[in-house]
Design an enzyme around this catalytic site. Sequence first.
Site, mmCIF file in Angstrom:
data_model
loop_
_atom_site.group_PDB
_atom_site.id
_atom_site.type_symbol
_atom_site.label_atom_id
_atom_site.label_comp_id
_atom_site.label_asym_id
_atom_site.label_seq_id
_atom_site.Cartn_x
_atom_site.Cartn_y
_atom_site.Cartn_z
ATOM 1 C CG HIS A 150 -1.751 1.012 1.417
ATOM 2 N ND1 HIS A 150 -3.275 0.861 1.281
ATOM 3 C CD2 HIS A 150 -1.694 2.474 1.682
ATOM 4 C CE1 HIS A 150 -3.819 2.171 1.678
ATOM 5 N NE2 HIS A 150 -2.969 3.205 1.826
ATOM 6 C CD GLU A 151 1.755 3.287 3.512
ATOM 7 O OE1 GLU A 151 1.892 4.629 3.013
ATOM 8 O OE2 GLU A 151 0.829 3.034 4.307
HETATM 9 ZN ZN LIG Z 1 -2.608 5.272 2.081
#
Ligand SMILES: [Zn+2]
Length: 192
Positions: A150-151
């Site tokens: 996600h990051e």
């Molecule tokens: Zn995020």
Amino acid sequence: MALPIVHYNHPILRKKGAKVTAFDAALAEFAAEMVATMHAANGIGLAAQQVGRALMLCVIDLREATAEFNWTLDGAKPPLDLFMPLTLANPVVTVLPATTDTVYEEGCLSFPGIRGDIERPDLISVKFQDERGVPHVMVCDGLLGRCVQHEVDHLNGVLFIERMDKKVRAEVDEAVKTLAKATREAAKAAKA
Ligand SMILES: [Zn+2]
């Protein structure tokens, strides 16, 4: 000190981060501010774009997480307290061939109140540098593997709503539009 968090659809969230090249005191301070911001917002991960800088830098802290995950860092398995909060500069994710895909509900500090199921590979390897520029390799799965993916998406200008399938994306569409409008109006008010 916590920094202001940028909300969707601020244009910085679409920018690919510049490579981190200077591992100096300013970078260490910025990473510490990102960690403080993430903690203040009760988040488990934060990317530089979310505090207004297009840089290949993100922070993660899963010490309080209840979901399960496994990890090795540089071939060992140190306790989480020894390496979290974790700063990842210039991370590159490789999906490991042995993996399966899993579905899990994700949220994002740039999308307050919006959550949705997202399918991602479970087992990944990530090469990165810490805030001092020391290179590392972490192999991880479960919530940690998901959080890293996600990051790292953020660092490449990719948002979690783009990872949702059509049905899930449609379910959050109204909330996403309302958020984009609120962000636009706040930007206008700040300029006036
Ligand atoms: Zn995020």
